[in-house]
Design an enzyme around this catalytic site. Structure first.
Site, PDB file in Angstrom:
ATOM      1  N   SER A 297       0.112  -6.525   5.095  1.00 12.13           N
ATOM      2  CA  SER A 297      -0.568  -7.156   3.964  1.00 12.13           C
ATOM      3  C   SER A 297      -0.425  -8.678   4.025  1.00 12.13           C
ATOM      4  O   SER A 297      -1.366  -9.414   3.701  1.00 12.13           O
ATOM      5  CB  SER A 297      -0.011  -6.607   2.647  1.00 12.13           C
ATOM      6  OG  SER A 297      -0.918  -6.842   1.595  1.00 12.13           O
TER       7      SER A 297
ATOM      8  N   LYS B  11       0.848  -1.196   0.000  1.00 17.92           N
ATOM      9  CA  LYS B  11       0.000   0.000   0.000  1.00 17.92           C
ATOM     10  C   LYS B  11       0.882   1.243   0.000  1.00 17.92           C
ATOM     11  O   LYS B  11       2.026   1.229   0.459  1.00 17.92           O
ATOM     12  CB  LYS B  11      -0.953   0.005   1.202  1.00 17.92           C
ATOM     13  CG  LYS B  11      -0.301   0.197   2.573  1.00 17.92           C
ATOM     14  CD  LYS B  11      -0.402   1.610   3.102  1.00 17.92           C
ATOM     15  CE  LYS B  11       0.339   1.712   4.433  1.00 17.92           C
ATOM     16  NZ  LYS B  11       1.197   2.851   4.573  1.00 17.92           N
TER      17      LYS B  11
ATOM     18  N   ASP C 276      -2.620  -1.077  10.115  1.00 19.83           N
ATOM     19  CA  ASP C 276      -2.777  -1.136   8.654  1.00 19.83           C
ATOM     20  C   ASP C 276      -3.458  -2.416   8.176  1.00 19.83           C
ATOM     21  O   ASP C 276      -3.829  -2.522   7.008  1.00 19.83           O
ATOM     22  CB  ASP C 276      -1.407  -1.035   7.955  1.00 19.83           C
ATOM     23  CG  ASP C 276      -0.878   0.393   7.892  1.00 19.83           C
ATOM     24  OD1 ASP C 276      -1.699   1.327   7.976  1.00 19.83           O
ATOM     25  OD2 ASP C 276       0.341   0.566   7.747  1.00 19.83           O
TER      26      ASP C 276
ATOM     27  N   PRO D 167       9.672  -4.743  -0.103  1.00 18.01           N
ATOM     28  CA  PRO D 167      10.770  -4.479   0.832  1.00 18.01           C
ATOM     29  C   PRO D 167      10.269  -4.382   2.276  1.00 18.01           C
ATOM     30  O   PRO D 167       9.126  -3.988   2.516  1.00 18.01           O
ATOM     31  CB  PRO D 167      11.338  -3.130   0.373  1.00 18.01           C
ATOM     32  CG  PRO D 167      10.754  -2.869  -0.966  1.00 18.01           C
ATOM     33  CD  PRO D 167       9.525  -3.687  -1.118  1.00 18.01           C
TER      34      PRO D 167
ATOM     35  N   ALA E 151      10.310  -3.048   6.286  1.00 16.76           N
ATOM     36  CA  ALA E 151      10.504  -1.780   7.017  1.00 16.76           C
ATOM     37  C   ALA E 151      10.629  -0.613   6.041  1.00 16.76           C
ATOM     38  O   ALA E 151      11.530   0.203   6.120  1.00 16.76           O
ATOM     39  CB  ALA E 151      11.730  -1.862   7.931  1.00 16.76           C
ATOM     40  N   ALA E 152       9.684  -0.577   5.086  1.00 15.26           N
ATOM     41  CA  ALA E 152       9.794   0.364   3.976  1.00 15.26           C
ATOM     42  C   ALA E 152       8.661   1.380   3.920  1.00 15.26           C
ATOM     43  O   ALA E 152       8.636   2.234   3.048  1.00 15.26           O
ATOM     44  CB  ALA E 152       9.827  -0.422   2.656  1.00 15.26           C
ATOM     45  N   GLY E 153       7.677   1.256   4.831  1.00 19.64           N
ATOM     46  CA  GLY E 153       6.530   2.150   4.764  1.00 19.64           C
ATOM     47  C   GLY E 153       5.491   1.714   3.737  1.00 19.64           C
ATOM     48  O   GLY E 153       4.660   2.493   3.317  1.00 19.64           O
TER      49      GLY E 153
END
Length: 286
Positions: A106, A12, A138, A96, A98-100
């Protein structure tokens, strides 16, 4: 009942992210517009006769035990619905870490959906969303996907129209950013400019790509960019290379660029590869 199920777990991005205040429970009150892109992990789930949870992955850098959100999701669903069968989950990791980009969230959402099917539990959607909220802010959005305005700590969702189809270039510098650390450093009362979810919703409903690009905003950039100058460098490079709208996703460090013309993609992609290895050109999931 199926013996094996497959689920896709898309990444996302936040088209806008605002923090309104710090709540009494320690969480932050947020307002976000989130949508999904076609960069996805894939999960394969298979029933095991013995009562255990086993996770494997081709990625050597993720935990495969209780620290993994997919493991936590499987454990939660087993305990809540008294499932005595075990499950083997193979996680083909493409997002990836720890990528935001909510990769872990997900994966957890895909696990909830997949095990609901694998074990024929017939859990209604509202219940799956509530389970997701127990795992992380999230996860409920990732259960349903699409495009939504998220409020509360991120778990209250209002689904809206999808943005118009476009290309999304994602670039992650070789650093990891802790979401908890970024929120811990944020002073919500000192935020000067608040992006607007209502304005973004209006732009999406009008299917106006220029207005969507003009209304991108993320207050967490105020914390992450000074701490990690390479994220600012990526943003600057993406703008210079011709992306139409550029923003950091979530707490970072991934930066995304919205691009309307396919002819621009190769130049942006190749230019960014000079800054970092992890660059992806994908479509908006509409």
């Amino acid at each position: 009942m199926p013996v094996k199920v497959y689920e896709k777990a898309p990444a996302k991005i936040n088209l806008m992210l605002d923090v309104l205040r710090k709540r009494e429970d320690g969480y932050h009150e947020v307002e976000m517009v989130m949508t999904m892109v076609d960069l996805a992990d894939r999960l394969e789930m298979e029933e095991l006769p013995r009562d255990t949870i086993i996770i494997s992955s081709q990625a050597g850098y993720i935990p495969l035990d209780e620290k993994n959100l997919a493991f936590q999701a499987a454990k939660l669903i087993k305990e809540r619905y008294q499932v005595k069968q075990g499950v083997y989950i193979h996680l083909d990791k493409k997002i990836p870490v720890a990528a935001g980009l909510a990769g872990g969230s997900s994966d957890a959402a895909a696990t909830l959906r997949g095990l609901n099917r694998l074990w024929g539990l017939d859990i209604p959607n509202e219940e799956l969303l509530a389970l997701g909220a127990e795992l992380g802010s999230d996860v409920p959005f990732c259960v349903t996907g699409g495009t939504a305005i998220a409020t509360g700590r991120g778990e209250k969702l209002e689904h809206i129209m999808n943005p118009p189809q476009c290309w999304v270039v994602l670039a992650k510098p070789p650093i990891n950013v802790s979401t908890a650390d970024v929120y811990g450093r944020l002073r919500a009362s000192e935020i000067m400019v608040h992006p607007s979810a209502a304005a973004m919703k209006q732009a999406i409903e009008a299917q106006s790509f220029p207005d969507i690009c003009g209304r991108l905003g993320n207050v967490l950039e105020d914390v992450t960019l000074p701490l990690y100058p390479e994220v600012q460098q990526l943003k600057d490079a993406m703008i210079r290379l011709g992306a139409d709208g550029v923003l950091m996703s979530g707490s970072g460090p991934t930066v995304f660029g919205l691009v309307s013309k396919e002819s621009k993609i190769a130049r942006i992609y190749n230019g960014l590869r000079g800054f970092c290895k992890e660059v992806y050109a994908v479509r908006m999931l509409t």
